[in-house]
Enzyme design. Structure first.
Site, PDB file in Angstrom:
ATOM      1  N   SER A 699      62.525 -42.285  45.734  1.00 54.42           N
ATOM      2  CA  SER A 699      62.919 -41.076  46.423  1.00 54.42           C
ATOM      3  C   SER A 699      61.341 -40.680  47.576  1.00 54.42           C
ATOM      4  CB  SER A 699      62.608 -39.862  45.320  1.00 54.42           C
ATOM      5  OG  SER A 699      61.278 -39.774  44.743  1.00 54.42           O
ATOM      6  N   GLY A 700      60.718 -41.726  47.528  1.00 57.38           N
ATOM      7  CA  GLY A 700      59.785 -41.518  48.815  1.00 57.38           C
ATOM      8  C   GLY A 700      58.509 -42.159  48.489  1.00 57.38           C
ATOM      9  N   LYS A 701      57.387 -41.591  49.140  1.00 56.20           N
ATOM     10  CA  LYS A 701      56.061 -42.265  49.324  1.00 56.20           C
ATOM     11  C   LYS A 701      55.138 -41.504  48.533  1.00 56.20           C
ATOM     12  CE  LYS A 701      56.834 -44.662  53.803  1.00 56.20           C
ATOM     13  NZ  LYS A 701      56.673 -44.943  55.176  1.00 56.20           N
ATOM     14  N   VAL A 702      54.096 -41.831  47.955  1.00 55.28           N
ATOM     15  CA  VAL A 702      53.151 -41.185  47.255  1.00 55.28           C
ATOM     16  C   VAL A 702      51.523 -41.399  47.986  1.00 55.28           C
ATOM     17  CG1 VAL A 702      51.668 -40.669  45.069  1.00 55.28           C
ATOM     18  CG2 VAL A 702      54.087 -41.225  45.273  1.00 55.28           C
ATOM     19  N   LYS A 717      53.585 -36.454  46.928  1.00 53.08           N
ATOM     20  CA  LYS A 717      54.711 -37.123  46.994  1.00 53.08           C
ATOM     21  C   LYS A 717      55.487 -36.641  48.171  1.00 53.08           C
ATOM     22  CE  LYS A 717      57.288 -37.817  43.084  1.00 53.08           C
ATOM     23  NZ  LYS A 717      58.293 -37.563  42.115  1.00 53.08           N
ATOM     24  N   ASP A 822      63.948 -39.474  32.155  1.00 58.99           N
ATOM     25  CA  ASP A 822      63.502 -40.478  32.827  1.00 58.99           C
ATOM     26  C   ASP A 822      62.229 -41.091  32.257  1.00 58.99           C
ATOM     27  OD1 ASP A 822      63.871 -42.766  34.365  1.00 58.99           O
ATOM     28  OD2 ASP A 822      63.076 -41.652  36.096  1.00 58.99           O
TER      29      ASP A 822
END
Length: 1016
Positions: A699-702, A717, A822
């Site tokens: 879902s994206g970058k951290v 995030k 999850d």
């Protein structure tokens, strides 16, 4: 299928067998066999009546024919052992029912020696592996049921070689290969259930059309593609026709319904115990389900000729055109469901005249015209769902007299006129949803005792809210926005103790809000904006414990903002465009509420971060001064000011480009805090650079960002990219904010704030120095440094207990239970002391109050951790997290990844189960990097708990509170030897010698409180 069905089938078989004299008891040999069988099955208490002093023919589980044992009824006897070969020493055995037990292992080929076996039911057990290729050696079988197990692989072609097989059920397994066209060779087959198996994508073999005796066909959720074969018009005996939840496309074959005397029966899923025996064919039960596919074209006219059609499910397809007129005249029609298609035209007026309709669901189409007036003529209509169409006219008065109604949804249409008074009082009605129409009239004083949801926004309703609203005692949601309501809001509305959502915005209410809020303890959303309300904001609003959304904007409220509002954990607040004055509560002087106080000229803040003036600004011209002194002060101040400005200009020009760019767009970002912060959005936005990137996810970058000179860091995030967020990412962001913004626990990662813009969302968490658990367990497979430190066993056990505490809190101690959905090792984060914290709540769901399960529109989670029930139901509960946590426990003790066991096509759970069922030593599979004699007993215990948590049936898994109780009982204290908290606890009996069917009642003694550390 019920015992009655089994009995009728066996009775039919028995009629063909010559009748012999019946003796009082079987031979001594058979008595010995049965007593040995009892011992080999582990002496289950359920068959304690088996003894040498009584005749087996008198035992409730035994049936005898002609002085010999012919039937064994061992259904639901808590059997956990494998099937012993000696069972076939009963030479005349024809009927064997072992359903609903906990029997492990592969398909029992020892039954090949039962040479007369006709009926075999192994359903709802723990069988695994593939179906043997020589299964046709059970050549005398008339009925075979292996449903509800964990069989996988392909269905072998030999399944088509049974010469007399009439009934074959293989549904609810894990078959992930193919099924053969040779099934069509079963010329005597009458019932075929293959539903809910993850087969590879396949077309329906045209040969299935040759099964002329087939009356029951159930292939829902089997990954079917292509078109429905035209050869199905040969299935002249077909009664049950269910191909739902697949990927079928193309038109519905009109020839499918052209053969004479067709009866199509759809028996609802998971109700196989109520299957209809062949003997009652004369009733012509007619039900069909081809819903949730990609079918196109029109609905064939042939449906209108099925005089016994009862259940009609074509919803969630791409069907077009008008309804066949004949459908409305069918005399047996009960449930009519065609929602979520592209159907047009008007409804035939005959609906409800000739049959007793129970459900009429036609929403999300393009129907026009009026509703049929006789939908409830039969007096049993429970659901009318026709929202999101182009329907018009008035609601038929006859529906107001329909006392059976439970659910009434007509929102998003063009209806007009008054709402029938009888509809409000319809005896059982619980949901009345009429928003976005043109209804007029006033609200009644009384409604149905069961009314819990009223949505009437965006209409032309008028008058006031009656004081009798206090009698609407079951009301949970009341949405009445954008109407013409007027008058005062009566205090009686505050008596509604179950109310959660109240929307009265966009009306003409006047006067003051009720000052005493008596019963709104559950209210979380209050919106009365855009009215003519006046007076002070009631202080009682600040005492509402669950309130998170408050909008009082565009009214005439005056006075100060009550201090209690600052104590609320508000997600959204809007007090703009009023006449408020004074200093805002300190807690609200936060960028999260930057636009919450606009157009209130007399509001101020001490050191405003929001768009308000400084409260000290009023006193700067309190006393006149002499001109000369004033000039001196001005010159001195100006000199200092110029120096400061020059220094700041030089400083800001020297800063890097990205930081300047972030500040340029600060106006477009909104910060919502959930903790007291020592940083602002500028600290975060200016440091979203590649040098700070620590991870990339789905879902994206951290990023890891230092927020002060002491080195304190946060994890950020970033969800989204240069494009707009898609709907899925928006949902994940909202779920994360909703859940982590409202809960606090030391084993759940702390969400500090969120920062959002139109195209991106930022979630700011506490930084976890030791990152995720999977990096420590599997780092060498993922380019982790080869010199990594191996987690010792006590650290692993500490991590297991910590993660269990977090999940236990979510499931058992939150006001409303939360399902994570999850749980996996990469979502368990570790701080600098290796304390475990559950993270990533983007897929989590808050269960409705008083609900035991939740309906999911899509499968969520990660491969290798998914509970098997996701394959066959959309309703899940907390047991899906228990399953996933069991996988994590197996990772901790084996060191293996969930999808990599060095075996082909087998996951960690299946691999561990097979090892247990093969009576191998558990010590052989434990992680050799940490396995040593001092911790061997604990590792074996955790391994067994992992097996129990990953049981196929949700009802047989323990709760997280019970799992935590067992794990904590083995915790070490300050490096000392493991000590047992409860001396009565012993995990060994869980799995028995075979390592399989644990006693589910074992965990029931757990009383552990989930929160064993200080919440924050």
């Amino acid at each position: 299928m019920s015992e009655t069905r089994f009995f009728l089938l066996f009775l039919f078989i028995s009629i063909a067998i010559p009748i012999k004299p019946i003796h009082s008891q079987p031979t001594n040999d058979e008595l010995t066999v049965l007593l040995n069988l009892k011992h080999q099955l582990g002496n289950p208490p359920s068959i304690a009546s088996w003894n040498s002093s009584s005749s087996p023919c008198n035992w409730p589980e035994i049936s005898c024919t002609a002085g010999s044992v012919t039937q064994l009824h061992l259904r639901e006897k808590n059997i956990t052992a494998t099937i012993p070969p000696s069972i076939c020493d009963l030479k005349n055995l024809t009927f064997l029912d072992l359903a609903l037990n906990f029997i492990p292992g592969k398909f029992p080929i020892t039954l090949y020696n039962c040479s007369k076996l006709q009926f075999l039911d192994l359903s709802q057990n723990y069988f695994t592996g593939e179906i043997p290729s020589d299964i046709d050696r059970l050549s005398t079988l008339v009925s075979l049921d292996i449903s509800g197990n964990n069989f996988s692989g392909n269905i072998p072609p030999s399944i088509g070689k049974f010469p007399v097989l009439q009934r074959l059920y293989i549904h609810l397994n894990l078959f992930n290969g193919t099924f053969p066209k040779e099934i069509a060779n079963l010329s005597n087959l009458e019932e075929l259930g293959m539903a809910y198996n993850p087969f590879i994508a396949m077309e329906i073999p045209r040969e299935f059309g040759f099964l002329k005796k087939l009356w029951y066909l159930w292939m829902a959720g089997t990954n079917l593609i292509g078109e429905i074969p035209k050869s199905f018009n040969n299935l002249s005996s077909l009664q049950h026709f269910d191909l739902s939840i697949n990927n079928l496309e193309g038109p519905i074959p009109s020839s499918l319904f052209s053969f004479e005397n067709l009866t199509l029966v759809y028996l609802f899923k998971n109700h196989l115990s109520n299957q209809i025996p062949k003997e009652i064919d004369a009733l012509n039960l007619v039900e069909v389900d081809i819903s949730q596919n990609n079918l196109t074209g029109t609905i064939p006219e042939g449906f209108g000729k099925l005089q016994s059609l009862r259940f009609f499910n074509l919803f969630s397809n791409q069907l077009t055109g008008e309804l066949p007129a004949g459908i409305a005249s069918l005399p047996a029609l009960r449930d009519f469901r065609v929602f979520q298609n592209k159907l047009t035209g008007v409804f035939p007026s005959e609906f409800g005249v000739h049959s007793k309709l129970e459900a009429f669901e036609v929403s999300e189409n393009q129907f026009s015209g009026e509703l049929p007036r006789n939908l409830c003529a039969g007096g049993v209509l429970q659901g009318l769902v026709a929202h999101t169409n182009n329907l018009e006219g008035e609601i038929p008065r006859s529906l107001g007299d329909c006392r059976s109604l439970l659910n009434f949804q007509l929102q998003n249409n063009k209806f007009s006129g008054e709402i029938p008074s009888g509809l409000w009082r319809s005896f059982n009605l619980s949901a009345l949803m009429l928003s976005n129409n043109s209804f007029s009239g006033e609200l009644p004083s009384e409604v149905s005792w069961n009314m819990s949801r009223v949505e009437i926004s965006d209409n032309k309703l008028s008058g006031g809210i009656p004081t009798g609203i206090s009698s609407w005692s079951s009301l949970v949601v009341f949405k009445a926005s954008n109407n013409l309501f007027s008058g005062e809001i009566p205090k009686e509305i505050t008596y509604l103790s179950k109310l959660i959502t109240l929307l009265l915005d966009g009306n003409e209410f006047s006067g003051e809000l009720p000052s005493e809020i008596i019963s709104w303890e559950s209210l979380n959303t209050l919106n009365v904006s855009n009215n003519k309300l006046s007076g002070q904001i009631p202080a009682a609003i600040g005492s509402l414990p669950d309130l998170i959304n408050l909008d009082l904007s565009e009214n005439q409220f005056s006075g100060e903002i009550p201090d209690g509002i600052g104590q609320l954990r508000l997600t959204s607040l809007n007090l703009s465009s009023n006449q408020l004055s004074g200093k805002i509560p300190e807690q609200l002087d936060n960028l999260a509420y930057e636009n919450s106080f606009l157009n209130n000229v007399d509001l101020c803040a001490d050191y405003p971060k929001v768009k308000l003036r400084d409260c000290d600004s009023n006193s700067k011209h309190d006393r006149p001064e002499k001109l000369s002194s004033k000039y001196v002060a001005m010159v001195a101040s100006l000199a200092v000011l110029i120096s400061i400005v020059m220094f700041l200009v030089a400083f800001f020009f020297a800063r890097d480009y990205k930081r300047k760019k972030s500040s340029q767009y600060s106006e477009t970002w909104k910060l919502t805090s959930f903790q007291r912060l020592n940083f602002g959005e500028g600290n975060i936005l200016s440091n979203l650079i590649d040098e700070n990137l620590v991870g990339v996810g789905g879902s994206g970058k951290v990023y890891r960002i230092e927020i002060d000179r002491s080195g304190e860091s946060v994890a950020v995030k970033k969800i989204g990219n240069c494009k707009k967020l898609d709907h899925k990412l928006e949902q994940e962001f909202s779920a994360e904010v909703e859940i982590l913004g409202s809960i606090r626990h030391c084993n759940i990662v702390k969400l500090l704030c969120c920062i959002s813009s139109e195209d991106s969302k930022l979630l700011v968490y506490e930084y976890m120095e030791n990152r995720s658990l999977d990096r420590w367990l599997h780092g060498n497979q993922r380019s982790f440094p080869s010199h990594r430190v191996v987690l010792d066993w006590q650290t692993r056990l500490k991590i297991a207990v910590g993660a269990a505490q977090g999940l236990c809190y979510m499931h058992h101690e939150c006001p409303t239970p939360i399902i994570h959905r999850d749980v996996k090792s990469s979502n368990i984060l570790l701080d600098n002391e290796f304390k475990a914290k559950i993270a990533d709540f983007g897929l989590a769901k808050i269960l409705a109050k008083h609900a035991s399960c939740h309906t999911m529109s899509t499968v969520a989670g990660s491969f290798g951790y998914l509970a098997p029930e996701y394959a066959y139901t959309t309703k899940v509960d907390t047991k899906v997290d228990v399953y996933s946590f069991g996988v994590v426990l197996l990772e901790l003790v084996t060191g293996r990844e969930p999808n990599n066991t060095n075996e082909v096509d087998i996951g960690l759970v299946e691999w561990a189960r097979q090892h247990s069922f093969e009576d191998k030593s558990i010590a052989e599979v434990l992680d050799p990097e940490v396995k040593e004699s001092s911790c061997l007993e604990e590792m074996i215990m955790v391994y067994k708990v992992g097996i129990v948590c990953t049981r196929a049936s949700p009802s047989t898994r323990p709760s997280m509170k019970e799992v935590l109780h067992v794990l904590q009982s083995w915790c070490r204290d300050d490096g000392q030897e493991a000590k047992r908290v409860g001396s009565e606890i012993d995990v060994a009996p869980l799995l028995g010698d075979a390592g399989a069917g644990a006693d589910a009642t074992y965990f029931s003694r757990a009383t552990t409180k989930c929160t064993t550390c200080d919440s924050h």
